[in-house]
Design a protein around this motif. Structure first.
Motif, PDB file in Angstrom:
ATOM      1  N   TYR A  33       0.040  -1.137  -2.363  1.00 59.40           N
ATOM      2  CA  TYR A  33       0.468  -2.473  -2.756  1.00 59.40           C
ATOM      3  C   TYR A  33      -0.523  -3.012  -3.785  1.00 59.40           C
ATOM      4  N   PHE A  91      -8.410 -12.522  -9.095  1.00 59.75           N
ATOM      5  CA  PHE A  91      -8.730 -11.135  -8.797  1.00 59.75           C
ATOM      6  C   PHE A  91      -7.447 -10.323  -8.644  1.00 59.75           C
ATOM      7  N   SER A  97      -2.686   2.297   2.437  1.00 59.63           N
ATOM      8  CA  SER A  97      -1.565   2.149   3.368  1.00 59.63           C
ATOM      9  C   SER A  97      -1.939   1.320   4.587  1.00 59.63           C
ATOM     10  N   TYR A  98      -3.240   1.183   4.884  1.00 58.26           N
ATOM     11  CA  TYR A  98      -3.644   0.382   6.037  1.00 58.26           C
ATOM     12  C   TYR A  98      -4.331  -0.907   5.617  1.00 58.26           C
ATOM     13  N   GLY A  99      -4.163  -1.297   4.379  1.00 55.00           N
ATOM     14  CA  GLY A  99      -4.557  -2.639   3.968  1.00 55.00           C
ATOM     15  C   GLY A  99      -5.926  -2.809   3.379  1.00 55.00           C
ATOM     16  N   LYS A 100      -6.723  -1.762   3.319  1.00 54.77           N
ATOM     17  CA  LYS A 100      -8.056  -1.872   2.708  1.00 54.77           C
ATOM     18  C   LYS A 100      -7.904  -2.251   1.241  1.00 54.77           C
ATOM     19  N   LEU A 101      -8.468  -3.388   0.859  1.00 61.44           N
ATOM     20  CA  LEU A 101      -8.320  -3.894  -0.503  1.00 61.44           C
ATOM     21  C   LEU A 101      -9.484  -3.463  -1.384  1.00 61.44           C
ATOM     22  N   PHE A 103     -10.887  -4.643  -5.087  1.00 64.35           N
ATOM     23  CA  PHE A 103     -10.741  -5.734  -6.034  1.00 64.35           C
ATOM     24  C   PHE A 103     -11.314  -5.362  -7.398  1.00 64.35           C
ATOM     25  N   GLY A 104     -10.760  -5.993  -8.430  1.00 69.24           N
ATOM     26  CA  GLY A 104     -11.356  -5.934  -9.755  1.00 69.24           C
ATOM     27  C   GLY A 104     -12.513  -6.915  -9.856  1.00 69.24           C
TER      28      GLY A 104
ATOM     29  N   TYR B  33     -10.380  -7.546   8.690  1.00 66.94           N
ATOM     30  CA  TYR B  33     -11.176  -6.912   7.644  1.00 66.94           C
ATOM     31  C   TYR B  33     -12.400  -7.782   7.325  1.00 66.94           C
ATOM     32  N   SER B  98      -1.239  -3.885   9.616  1.00 69.88           N
ATOM     33  CA  SER B  98      -2.133  -3.335   8.583  1.00 69.88           C
ATOM     34  C   SER B  98      -1.486  -3.354   7.200  1.00 69.88           C
TER      35      SER B  98
END
Lengths: 113, 113
Positions: A33, A91, A97-101, A103-104, B33, B98
């Motif tokens: 995403y 940002f 797939s498990y949401g770990k973001l 960032f720029g 998170y 998630s």
């Protein structure tokens, strides 16, 4: 691994005008995403818009829309009819797939009256 | 309803001290998170909880950092033997699943003197 690059450290726009913020990304995920978050001086991170990578249609939320070019790995944000309250750090981010973001570096947007 | 809350808002400590940062997620959110944001930078991932377990702690910088979520709700980030380089804003986010939208708390600004 994921990387997100925002090449515009600062942008400015006149009130009521349109501005586009750029973002490119790289990811090894098949299911991911993309997001734009806004962070005003209060430091509260606020979701602006979200795009599922498997959807070809560009996401739109009121005055905010994206141009998602999957092959080019580009994800730009267009803000129409800019308002003074849009002044903030923006940002771009991608998620696993498990949401770990990831960032720029952020783009500081200033809307001038 | 109530959003994500974090306490304290600000924490000043001396080098070598131990600190605990607390995050109260939105009720019912299973995913939690932690991110760290240095001045002028985008947030960086630290750790992800699904329920009570740490599903991904690959972002913790070293063994001075530890986080728990014993009942699957509130989480505490613990930093031992703090260093000046630990000074940053620590952000917490939660999501229903998630793959859901992450809602961020206002952050804890940590200053290590």
């Amino acid at each position: 691994a994921q990387t997100v690059t925002q090449s515009q450290p600062e942008m400015s726009v006149q009130e009521a005008e349109t501005v586009t913020l750029s973002c490119t990304y790289d990811t090894s995920e098949n299911n991911y995403y993309l997001f734009w978050y806004k962070q005003p001086p209060s430091r509260q991170m606020i979701l602006v818009i979200r795009q599922e990578a498997y959807k070809q249609q560009n996401a739109t939320e009121n005055r905010f829309s994206v141009n998602f070019q999957k092959a080019a790995k580009s994800f730009s944000l267009k803000i129409s009819d800019s308002q003074l309250g849009d002044t903030a750090m923006y940002f771009c981010a991608s998620s696993t797939s498990y949401g770990k973001l990831t960032f720029g570096q952020g783009t500081i947007l200033t809307v001038h009256p | 309803g109530a959003g994500v809350s974090q306490t304290p808002s600000n924490k000043v400590t001396e080098k070598g001290k131990y600190v605990e940062l607390r995050c109260d997620p939105i009720s019912g959110h299973t995913a939690l998170y932690w991110y760290r944001q240095s001045l002028g930078q985008g947030p960086e991932f630290l750790i992800y909880f699904q329920g009570t377990g740490a599903a991904d702690d690959s972002g913790l910088p070293n063994d001075r950092f530890f986080a728990v979520r014993p009942e699957g709700s509130v989480s505490t980030l613990k930093i031992q033997r703090t260093e000046r380089g630990d000074s940053a804003v620590y952000l917490c986010a939660s999501s229903l699943t998630s793959q859901g939208t992450q809602y961020f708390g206002p952050g804890t600004r940590l200053l290590v003197l």
